[in-house]
Each structure stands twice: as structure tokens, then as C-alpha cells.
Motif scaffolding. Structure first.
Motif, PDB file in Angstrom:
ATOM      1  N   GLY A  12     -20.456 -14.955 -26.023  1.00 11.72           N
ATOM      2  CA  GLY A  12     -20.203 -15.182 -24.607  1.00 11.72           C
ATOM      3  C   GLY A  12     -18.863 -15.828 -24.334  1.00 11.72           C
ATOM      4  O   GLY A  12     -18.685 -16.501 -23.314  1.00 11.72           O
ATOM      5  N   LYS A  13     -17.892 -15.604 -25.221  1.00 11.57           N
ATOM      6  CA  LYS A  13     -16.554 -16.185 -25.086  1.00 11.57           C
ATOM      7  C   LYS A  13     -15.544 -15.084 -24.785  1.00 11.57           C
ATOM      8  O   LYS A  13     -15.757 -13.914 -25.108  1.00 11.57           O
ATOM      9  CB  LYS A  13     -16.155 -16.926 -26.359  1.00 11.57           C
ATOM     10  CG  LYS A  13     -17.092 -18.058 -26.729  1.00 11.57           C
ATOM     11  CD  LYS A  13     -17.096 -19.152 -25.662  1.00 11.57           C
ATOM     12  CE  LYS A  13     -17.999 -20.311 -26.074  1.00 11.57           C
ATOM     13  NZ  LYS A  13     -17.971 -21.401 -25.053  1.00 11.57           N
ATOM     14  N   LYS A  56     -17.740 -10.986 -28.526  1.00 12.40           N
ATOM     15  CA  LYS A  56     -17.836 -11.345 -27.109  1.00 12.40           C
ATOM     16  C   LYS A  56     -19.288 -11.320 -26.639  1.00 12.40           C
ATOM     17  O   LYS A  56     -19.750 -12.235 -25.941  1.00 12.40           O
ATOM     18  CB  LYS A  56     -16.987 -10.385 -26.271  1.00 12.40           C
ATOM     19  CG  LYS A  56     -17.078 -10.623 -24.777  1.00 12.40           C
ATOM     20  CD  LYS A  56     -16.215  -9.629 -24.013  1.00 12.40           C
ATOM     21  CE  LYS A  56     -16.399  -9.792 -22.507  1.00 12.40           C
ATOM     22  NZ  LYS A  56     -15.557  -8.834 -21.737  1.00 12.40           N
ATOM     23  N   GLU A  57     -20.028 -10.297 -27.039  1.00 14.14           N
ATOM     24  CA  GLU A  57     -21.422 -10.188 -26.637  1.00 14.14           C
ATOM     25  C   GLU A  57     -22.266 -11.285 -27.292  1.00 14.14           C
ATOM     26  O   GLU A  57     -23.141 -11.870 -26.646  1.00 14.14           O
ATOM     27  CB  GLU A  57     -21.963  -8.816 -27.025  1.00 14.14           C
ATOM     28  CG  GLU A  57     -23.414  -8.588 -26.608  1.00 14.14           C
ATOM     29  CD  GLU A  57     -23.889  -7.188 -26.919  1.00 14.14           C
ATOM     30  OE1 GLU A  57     -25.093  -6.924 -26.731  1.00 14.14           O
ATOM     31  OE2 GLU A  57     -23.079  -6.344 -27.339  1.00 14.14           O
ATOM     32  N   LYS A  58     -21.995 -11.592 -28.541  1.00 12.92           N
ATOM     33  CA  LYS A  58     -22.803 -12.559 -29.269  1.00 12.92           C
ATOM     34  C   LYS A  58     -22.517 -14.001 -28.837  1.00 12.92           C
ATOM     35  O   LYS A  58     -23.423 -14.825 -28.722  1.00 12.92           O
ATOM     36  CB  LYS A  58     -22.548 -12.420 -30.770  1.00 12.92           C
ATOM     37  CG  LYS A  58     -23.487 -13.246 -31.650  1.00 12.92           C
ATOM     38  CD  LYS A  58     -23.279 -12.920 -33.112  1.00 12.92           C
ATOM     39  CE  LYS A  58     -24.266 -13.695 -33.998  1.00 12.92           C
ATOM     40  NZ  LYS A  58     -25.658 -13.195 -33.838  1.00 12.92           N
TER      41      LYS A  58
END
Length: 294
Positions: free
Chosen positions: A98-99, A94-96
Motif C-alpha cells: 500500500g505504498k 504496491k498492492e502488498k
């Protein structure tokens, strides 16, 4: 890393690439709509060494490089349940990327159980760590492919199955391959009786549906079989095994199994979508491990 592609069978049929994590016997999936190249990642593993308590994203990054090389645009980060045998890569992805990341809504009930085991009454807020908490019957899309969520309790009380398009289902720790049988259900909140019902709900899908399982521990791992193959040949439930007989066999088998060596470490993070505990004054993160409770 061993990988294998299950090709699309046409309209409304996803392309599926499975990636095998040897350390935990886990299979991770890249699920793609062939028409749009929009994709989802399912049950991706972050490397965790229980001896050194070290984490690594190297294998996750290899999957992301593969997805990029295939022209895939990842839309979803999906997990089927809070895993007891591997560290989830959900938070990292999620952090990498942005989904949005997602899991079943009953993760809240699982979190409640484990607050008591860890004696951490204020720990775990799934609403904070997951963007979507899916209920039974919820729907969404991967590209143009419809996805339906099925509640599939038994292994955990909150496990879910993702049915993608018209011929693929990600059935996690319910079925194993037909020659191995089914998954254990002796963890807190698990139930052999509920697992039996979940297995039969999955077997109600069309015969040609490809079922992608969560684990294989064989020397040459495999992770795909059709509904028809599972119904006929699964050694625990195939051929019309009655519920009482299944429950007795499953519970007897589970009594012989040791806890996964990562379980008490990773659940404390997986109930945060794989997010490590907040750093302390020295800049490091620490886990709290219950002693003599299991």
C-alpha cells in the motif's frame, strides 16, 4: 539469495542492503535511513521463467521478511527504468504494501516506442500504473534523508539515478563495476553518446559517493564502488577516455550482444509497473510477442 550490507557512514548517509538475483544478474536494494528506519526498495525483481512463462514472488517476499526483521518501514517502491532483463516487482509491492511506486517521467516516451513494436496502440498508461513520475531534479525523502533524481539516459532514454543523502547513488544500468565497464545502450531509445554524458554527470558527484550498480555477472558478484574508484579504474571510461573513443567501443561491443531472453516478455509488463495483462475469459493472462522484429 546473496546479500551484502553497506553500512551508513553517519549523518545523511543511508544503510544499503543489496540482494543479488542470480538468474538475471540483477541487484535489488533496500535503502534505509538509520535514524528513522524508514526505507525504500529499488529495482526489486519478480521471478519470471521465460520457458514456462511462470511468475513467482518468493524472492520478493524474502526481501520483505528481511526488511521486517530489521525494523524497516518501507515508504517508497522505486525503479530506475523499465527493465528489459527482469520482471519488475513494483505493482506487486504496491498492492502488498500500500505504498507509492515511482519511476522517471520519460517512461511515457518509452511506452510510446513500444506501443509500435507490440502493435498495441492503446497499451501502457504510466500515469495509471505509477504514483509518481519523477523529472530531472525532483526531490523527496526517505525518512529524513533527502533524495535527488538525476536523468541519466543512454541505456534507455528515460533512465534515472537516485542520489540518497550525501554519499549514495543508485546508478542502475549506467556503470558496471570498474573491472567490467559500463552498460549496453543498443535497445530502442538508447544512445552511447548520451550514456557517456550521463556517466560523467555521475562522476561529478563527490569522490566518496558510493555508486550502486544494477547488474553484475561475475562468479562472485559485486555492486558497490566509489566515484573515485570508477573515475580512476573503470575500463571503459576511467582515466579520461574521450567521448568518440567511448562511443565507438560501446557501439562495437553492443553489436555482439544478444537480446535478453526475457526482454520481449517483461517489457510488456514492466511498462505497466510489472502488472500482468488483464485476465481473459478463462481467467488467465496472455502476452503478445512480436515476431521477426529484432
Amino acid at each position: 539469495m546473496i546479500s551484502r550490507t553497506s553500512h551508513s557512514n553517519g549523518a545523511q548517509s543511508p544503510e544499503v542492503v543489496g540482494f543479488y538475483d542470480k538468474d538475471t544478474g540483477s541487484i535489488q536494494y533496500l535503502v534505509t535511513d538509520p535514524d528513522t528506519r524508514k526505507s525504500a526498495l529499488v529495482d526489486v525483481v519478480m521471478t519470471f521463467d521465460p520457458e514456462s512463462a511462470a511468475t513467482s514472488s518468493a524472492s520478493v517476499d524474502a526481501i520483505l521478511r528481511f526488511a521486517e526483521s530489521e525494523g524497516c518501514e518501507i515508504e517508497w517502491i522505486l525503479d530506475t527504468h523499465p527493465h528489459a532483463d527482469h520482471l519488475m516487482a513494483s505493482s506487486y509491492l504496491k498492492e502488498k504494501l500500500g505504498k507509492p511506486n515511482a519511476i522517471g517521467e520519460k517512461v511515457k516516451d518509452i511506452a510510446e516506442l513500444w506501443r509500435d513494436y507490440y502493435h498495441m496502440p492503446d497499451a501502457f498508461d504510466p500515469d495509471q500504473d505509477f504514483d509518481h513520475l519523477f523529472a530531472d531534479g525532483d526531490t523527496f525523502k526517505i525518512g529524513n534523508l533527502p533524495v535527488r533524481v538525476m536523468l541519466s539516459p543512454g541505456h534507455t532514454l528515460g533512465s534515472i539515478t537516485y542520489v540518497v543523502g550525501d554519499d549514495a547513488a543508485f546508478v542502475h544500468d549506467t556503470f558496471m563495476q570498474p573491472s567490467v565497464g559500463t552498460s549496453r545502450c543498443d535497445f530502442p531509445g538508447g544512445s552511447a553518446a548520451e550514456l557517456y554524458d550521463s556517466l560523467h554527470s555521475i562522476l561529478d558527484l563527490p569522490d566518496e559517493t558510493r555508486l550502486f550498480v544494477g547488474h553484475d555477472y561475475e562468479e562472485t558478484p559485486a555492486w558497490e564502488a566509489t566515484v573515485a574508484e570508477q573515475r580512476r579504474h573503470n575500463i571503459h571510461i576511467g582515466g579520461g577516455v574521450e567521448k568518440n573513443a567511448y562511443v565507438q567501443r560501446r557501439e562495437a561491443r553492443d553489436k555482439t550482444l544478444a537480446l535478453p531472453d526475457r526482454m520481449l516478455h517483461v517489457l510488456q509488463m514492466n511498462l505497466r509497473a510489472g502488472r500482468l495483462p488483464d485476465t481473459e475469459a478463462d481467467g488467465a493472462s496472455y502476452l503478445k510477442i512480436p515476431l521477426n522484429k529484432f
